[in-house]
Motif scaffolding. Structure first.
Motif, PDB file in Angstrom:
ATOM      1  N   ILE A 506       0.663  -1.187  -0.076  1.00  9.17           N
ATOM      2  CA  ILE A 506      -0.065  -0.056   0.069  1.00  9.17           C
ATOM      3  C   ILE A 506       0.766   1.335   0.091  1.00  9.17           C
ATOM      4  N   ARG A 507       1.960   1.294   0.834  1.00 12.00           N
ATOM      5  CA  ARG A 507       2.728   2.456   0.744  1.00 12.00           C
ATOM      6  C   ARG A 507       3.396   2.660  -0.670  1.00 12.00           C
ATOM      7  N   ASN A 508       3.746   1.393  -1.369  1.00 10.48           N
ATOM      8  CA  ASN A 508       4.538   1.332  -2.526  1.00 10.48           C
ATOM      9  C   ASN A 508       3.481   2.426  -3.731  1.00 10.48           C
ATOM     10  N   ILE A 509       2.170   1.722  -3.521  1.00 12.55           N
ATOM     11  CA  ILE A 509       1.171   2.433  -4.241  1.00 12.55           C
ATOM     12  C   ILE A 509       1.026   3.855  -4.004  1.00 12.55           C
ATOM     13  N   ILE A 510       0.844   4.250  -2.965  1.00  6.19           N
ATOM     14  CA  ILE A 510       0.487   5.608  -2.608  1.00  6.19           C
ATOM     15  C   ILE A 510       1.710   6.575  -3.030  1.00  6.19           C
ATOM     16  N   LEU A 511       3.130   6.150  -2.713  1.00  8.71           N
ATOM     17  CA  LEU A 511       4.240   6.845  -3.268  1.00  8.71           C
ATOM     18  C   LEU A 511       4.419   6.638  -4.768  1.00  8.71           C
ATOM     19  N   THR A 512       3.727   5.968  -5.479  1.00  8.34           N
ATOM     20  CA  THR A 512       3.988   5.979  -7.059  1.00  8.34           C
ATOM     21  C   THR A 512       4.104   7.369  -7.370  1.00  8.34           C
ATOM     22  N   PRO A 513       5.062   7.582  -8.316  1.00  3.47           N
ATOM     23  CA  PRO A 513       5.971   6.684  -9.081  1.00  3.47           C
ATOM     24  C   PRO A 513       7.312   6.510  -8.471  1.00  3.47           C
ATOM     25  N   PHE A 514       7.522   7.024  -7.239  1.00  8.19           N
ATOM     26  CA  PHE A 514       8.923   6.909  -6.591  1.00  8.19           C
ATOM     27  C   PHE A 514       9.374   5.551  -6.251  1.00  8.19           C
ATOM     28  N   TYR A 515       8.549   4.342  -6.169  1.00  3.80           N
ATOM     29  CA  TYR A 515       8.784   2.950  -6.200  1.00  3.80           C
ATOM     30  C   TYR A 515       8.745   2.220  -7.240  1.00  3.80           C
ATOM     31  N   LYS A 516       9.907   1.521  -7.393  1.00  6.53           N
ATOM     32  CA  LYS A 516       9.944   0.674  -8.829  1.00  6.53           C
ATOM     33  C   LYS A 516       8.603  -0.265  -8.844  1.00  6.53           C
ATOM     34  N   VAL A 517       7.906  -0.372  -9.589  1.00  4.07           N
ATOM     35  CA  VAL A 517       6.756  -1.195  -9.888  1.00  4.07           C
ATOM     36  C   VAL A 517       6.808  -2.727  -9.925  1.00  4.07           C
ATOM     37  N   VAL A 518       6.408  -3.585  -9.269  1.00  2.87           N
ATOM     38  CA  VAL A 518       6.740  -4.919  -9.478  1.00  2.87           C
ATOM     39  C   VAL A 518       5.124  -5.390  -9.620  1.00  2.87           C
ATOM     40  N   MET A 519       5.003  -6.840  -9.809  1.00  4.16           N
ATOM     41  CA  MET A 519       3.617  -7.261 -10.095  1.00  4.16           C
ATOM     42  C   MET A 519       2.652  -7.145  -9.089  1.00  4.16           C
ATOM     43  N   VAL A 520       3.042  -7.480  -7.957  1.00  6.45           N
ATOM     44  CA  VAL A 520       2.191  -7.434  -6.667  1.00  6.45           C
ATOM     45  C   VAL A 520       1.751  -5.909  -6.547  1.00  6.45           C
ATOM     46  N   ASP A 521       2.588  -5.190  -6.902  1.00  2.88           N
ATOM     47  CA  ASP A 521       2.165  -3.578  -6.547  1.00  2.88           C
ATOM     48  C   ASP A 521       1.060  -3.210  -7.459  1.00  2.88           C
ATOM     49  N   PHE A 522       1.326  -3.437  -8.850  1.00 10.80           N
ATOM     50  CA  PHE A 522       0.014  -2.897  -9.747  1.00 10.80           C
ATOM     51  C   PHE A 522      -0.873  -4.018  -9.644  1.00 10.80           C
ATOM     52  N   MET A 524      -2.328  -5.119  -6.750  1.00  7.93           N
ATOM     53  CA  MET A 524      -3.052  -4.584  -5.832  1.00  7.93           C
ATOM     54  C   MET A 524      -3.661  -3.211  -6.195  1.00  7.93           C
ATOM     55  N   ALA A 525      -3.074  -2.370  -6.879  1.00  8.04           N
ATOM     56  CA  ALA A 525      -3.522  -1.188  -7.303  1.00  8.04           C
ATOM     57  C   ALA A 525      -4.717  -1.372  -8.301  1.00  8.04           C
ATOM     58  N   ASP A 526      -4.823  -2.694  -8.953  1.00  4.48           N
ATOM     59  CA  ASP A 526      -6.011  -2.940  -9.855  1.00  4.48           C
ATOM     60  C   ASP A 526      -7.166  -3.351  -8.855  1.00  4.48           C
ATOM     61  N   GLN A 527      -6.819  -3.916  -7.752  1.00  5.49           N
ATOM     62  CA  GLN A 527      -7.799  -4.180  -6.841  1.00  5.49           C
ATOM     63  C   GLN A 527      -8.430  -3.012  -6.225  1.00  5.49           C
ATOM     64  N   LEU A 528      -7.595  -1.981  -5.842  1.00  3.34           N
ATOM     65  CA  LEU A 528      -8.173  -0.786  -5.311  1.00  3.34           C
ATOM     66  C   LEU A 528      -9.117  -0.222  -6.282  1.00  3.34           C
ATOM     67  N   CYS A 529      -8.868  -0.100  -7.462  1.00  4.36           N
ATOM     68  CA  CYS A 529      -9.713   0.313  -8.509  1.00  4.36           C
ATOM     69  C   CYS A 529     -11.128  -0.159  -8.445  1.00  4.36           C
ATOM     70  N   MET A 581      -0.103   6.384 -12.711  1.00  3.75           N
ATOM     71  CA  MET A 581       1.456   6.698 -12.314  1.00  3.75           C
ATOM     72  C   MET A 581       2.195   5.393 -12.296  1.00  3.75           C
ATOM     73  N   GLN A 582       1.730   4.249 -11.929  1.00  2.17           N
ATOM     74  CA  GLN A 582       2.608   3.000 -12.051  1.00  2.17           C
ATOM     75  C   GLN A 582       2.787   2.743 -13.451  1.00  2.17           C
ATOM     76  N   CYS A 583       1.964   2.958 -14.635  1.00  4.53           N
ATOM     77  CA  CYS A 583       2.184   2.779 -15.844  1.00  4.53           C
ATOM     78  C   CYS A 583       3.203   3.608 -16.322  1.00  4.53           C
TER      79      CYS A 583
END
Length: 749
Positions: A506-522, A524-529, A581-583
């Protein structure tokens, strides 16, 4: 029958008499006249030769990749050992300078250790250029092996002694290592050379700190270089001094440790691959002998046993080397401690978990039935229901229901992924010893919902009996607070590793795009959508209880005040913004234009959400038309991406019409039914236009049902998304990841 060995082009010497690059071809005497069906026998052995040659080629290629990786790690460990010594030496010099400066030691400080001195040259390399060179250098190793390439680096320069220590059987001769004179570059265009050998620590830009550091070094390179020059007081021939960054050394140590663990895991997979294929040849030949009443097994099996994949011992020796290196460098000589990393024990599933799942499921069912009866008697959830209860207490129940429904569907996903052998653990990069099993997920859902329904049942009973004090009104908020405290609880109870991993994502998602995006991050972001209603309920409840509106039961305060109302609208956009932002970050890292196209999908979703908000404020025909047009275009965009990109379906030239070449589910009609179901559930936005009412139910209940359908759609979408990802991994033979190595060398111009 006779089995002929032929040396393929590019073949070399092998182990145990076998030759790498050999191909086998079986010849039947008299064209197979000794068999009842000579044509079938020839076809059988032709296919068997093909499989033996394929197994040998694959084994040779993977073995060579692992050996090369092992040699690279050997050199990395040699450098790391010398850097550790350099760090200790620098610490000792700092202590001497400090004592000298404080008057505690009248003797002058020792001369500078030449192993940590360096000179700085200047170039014109950019951060993106560093990334491209790094990816090119890793291309050979990552071929057919990893799911995602490591990306940009945050660099820091360190120098080491020219002589390298000896620590095992792997690696180049010392003479060759000593004659190598590499140069490396920093993101800001700096190159460091000293005594013919210098080293760059390349840490991937995966966190905000590393990202900011890399950008800062790019923008203020000259200023930092000047600062270092002004701080240097030694005029030795090696030039300016560049201090050793201990934090970077520690990060490099972690990267090498992870790379050794992944190498050991891959070697174990290759060893299993050899034994399984050997067993397969034995069984198929035994069955052939049984059907034909011949004794071909003894002849052909001798060839298989002497083939390269069975006689080569490089994998076993390399596993021993990795084991020895890990014990020496990372386990302080403790073999048992090393095995916790190299061969972690899988957590055993307990029947106690299954028992409590059944127990809490029964408790939940009983409490839920009682709650429904009480709500019906009290006239709740109707258009004439208690407005205060529906505005303040119902959002708590609906929020927990949506969350644990989503978690329950995730448990169903895990069950189906395991049943269909989808390697979700590798795709999500979960730790095998700490990941949640589907039984654990079901236990969490049933236990939590039993508690939630029990508390809400008791709260509704108090409301019906006429209790309306502040303490009673605070019960739903207290329940929410308890769950939030459990989520952040620091004690090692209640799946702490999983809770903290969830918070990290969740922290990685909120601080996007400063964190490198890995599979579990995007993912989980799809789940939040799909959980926008949950986020809006959470925002409303936070406002309601933090502003103490529950004391006066002023449930409309948070919707009347403009900035709280605007915040509620902003929350509706946040998941789509994070995903966009992850994209953008993935496009920056990988340079794939598809990520920009995917970003457009989330921009269209934000536009559709914006028109709906405007229509809620102004129910004019113009806004209604705009809602229909924008939402329709966004839906078409999303459906195309779901079917073609995320699921990999609708491939016109595939051997399975309108699907794809590789399918995990045998019943093809399931894929068509799934596409139809996804299409129907994607049209939930129509409720904004038609405002459906189900009997006398409150409109909030109708919105909850629609939100639950979107959660169900997302859970259904998850299975096919991971299926497609798994097939892409399997098609490229990726079962382990290659951890980026921290020390990189560039040939001197």
């Amino acid at each position: 029958m006779q089995v002929h060995r032929k040396l393929a082009s590019g073949g070399g010497g092998g182990a145990g008499g076998a030759v790498a690059g050999e191909v086998y071809e079986t010849e039947l005497v008299d064209g197979g006249a000794g068999f009842a069906d000579g044509e079938a026998a020839r076809a059988f052995f032709a296919r068997l030769d093909e499989q033996l040659n394929k197994v040998n080629r694959f084994y040779e290629r993977k073995e060579a990749e692992f050996v090369e990786r092992g040699e690279s790690l050997r050199r990395q460990l040699q450098i790391l050992a010398d850097l550790r010594a350099a760090v200790v030496a620098e610490q000792q010099r700092d202590d001497r300078r400090r004592r000298c400066g404080n008057g505690g030691d009248s003797s002058p400080p020792d001369t500078e250790d030449p192993s940590v001195s360096c000179s700085i040259l200047h170039g014109d390399q950019s951060l993106r250029g560093t990334t491209e060179q790094e990816q090119e250098g890793q291309e050979k190793l990552t071929k057919d092996m990893i799911a995602r390439s490591p990306d940009e680096g945050d660099d820091d320069q360190l120098t080491i002694p020219q002589e390298l220590g000896d620590s095992g059987r792997l690696g180049r001769p010392r003479e060759e290592a000593a004659n190598t004179k590499p140069r490396t570059t920093l993101p800001g265009g700096r190159a460091v050379t000293c005594q013919g050998r210098s080293v760059r620590i390349n840490i991937p830009v995966t966190t905000p700190t590393r990202t900011v550091t890399a950008i800062r070094e790019l923008l203020f390179d000259d200023m930092l270089s000047q600062s270092r020059r002004s701080g240097s007081t030694n005029g030795s021939k090696c030039g300016e001094k560049l201090s050793i960054n201990k934090r970077k050394v520690h990060q490099a140590e972690k990267m090498i440790r992870g790379a050794l663990v992944e190498l050991y895991k891959g070697l174990g997979y290759l060893k299993t691959y050899r034994s399984l294929n050997m067993m397969a040849f034995v069984k198929i030949l035994k069955k052939f002998d049984k059907v034909t009443a011949k004794e071909a097994q003894a002849i052909y099996l001798k060839v298989v046993e002497s083939s390269y994949f069975n006689v080569s011992d490089k994998v076993i020796r390399l596993m021993d080397d990795v084991d020895e290196l890990f014990v020496r460098h990372f386990a302080e000589g403790d073999k048992r401690k090393a095995m916790k990393y190299l061969k972690p024990n899988q957590r055993e599933e307990s029947h106690t978990t299954t028992f409590f799942i059944g127990l809490f499921t029964g408790g939940f069912a009983a409490l839920f039935i009682g709650y429904c009866i009480m709500a019906h008697i009290a006239g709740m959830y109707t258009q004439q229901s208690n407005k205060v209860y529906m505005a303040t207490s119902y959002p708590v129940l609906s929020m927990f229901s949506l969350f644990f429904l989503h978690l329950f569907l995730y448990g169903c996903n895990i069950f189906m992924w395991r049943k269909t052998r989808i390697n979700y653990t590798f795709i999500f990069e979960f730790t095998p010893t700490k990941e949640l099993k589907y039984r654990d997920v079901f236990l969490i859902c049933t236990t939590s919902m039993t508690i939630v329904i029990g508390v809400m049942f008791a709260h509704l009973t108090l409301i019906v009996k006429g209790y309306s004090s502040c303490a009673v009104q605070a019960i739903p908020g207290a329940l929410l607070l308890v769950f939030l405290l459990i989520l952040v609880c620091p004690f090692n109870i209640l799946y702490r590793s999983c809770r903290y991993h969830f918070l990290t994502v969740i922290r990685n998602i909120i601080l996007t795009p400063f964190y490198k995006v890995v599979m579990v991050d995007f993912f989980m972001a799809d789940q939040l959508c799909s959980q926008v209603p949950l986020l809006r309920s959470l925002e409303y409840l936070a406002c309601y209880y933090i502003t103490s509106s529950y004391k006066t039961q002023d449930y409309g305060y948070c919707t009347r005040v403009k900035h709280f109302r605007d915040l509620a609208y902003a929350v509706s956009f946040l998941p789509y913004y994070w995903r966009a932002m992850q994209c953008a970050r993935r496009w920056f890292d990988e340079g794939d234009i598809n990520h920009i196209v995917n970003l457009g999908k989330y921009v269209s979703a934000m536009l559709a959400a914006g028109t709906k908000v405007a229509y809620e404020n102004d129910n004019s025909a113009g806004w209604l038309s705009l809602v229909v047009i924008v939402s329709s275009l966004a839906t078409i965009y999303q459906l195309y991406w779901d079917f073609v990109k995320d699921w990999g379906l609708l491939q016109f030239n595939s051997k399975n019409p309108w699907l794809r070449n590789d399918l995990i589910l045998k019943q093809k009609y399931i894929y068509f039914l799934s596409m139809g179901l996804n299409l129907i559930l994607r049209l939930a936005w129509l409720q904004t236009v038609i405002h459906p009412n189900i009997g006398s139910l409150d409109s909030r209940v109708t919105l909850f049902i629609l939100a639950a359908l979107e959660v169900i759609r997302r859970g259904h979408w998850n299975f096919y998304r991971l299926e497609n990802e798994h097939l892409n991994n399997a098609g490229k033979f990726r079962a382990v990841k290659v951890v980026p190595l921290p020390f990189h060398e560039v040939e001197e111009d």
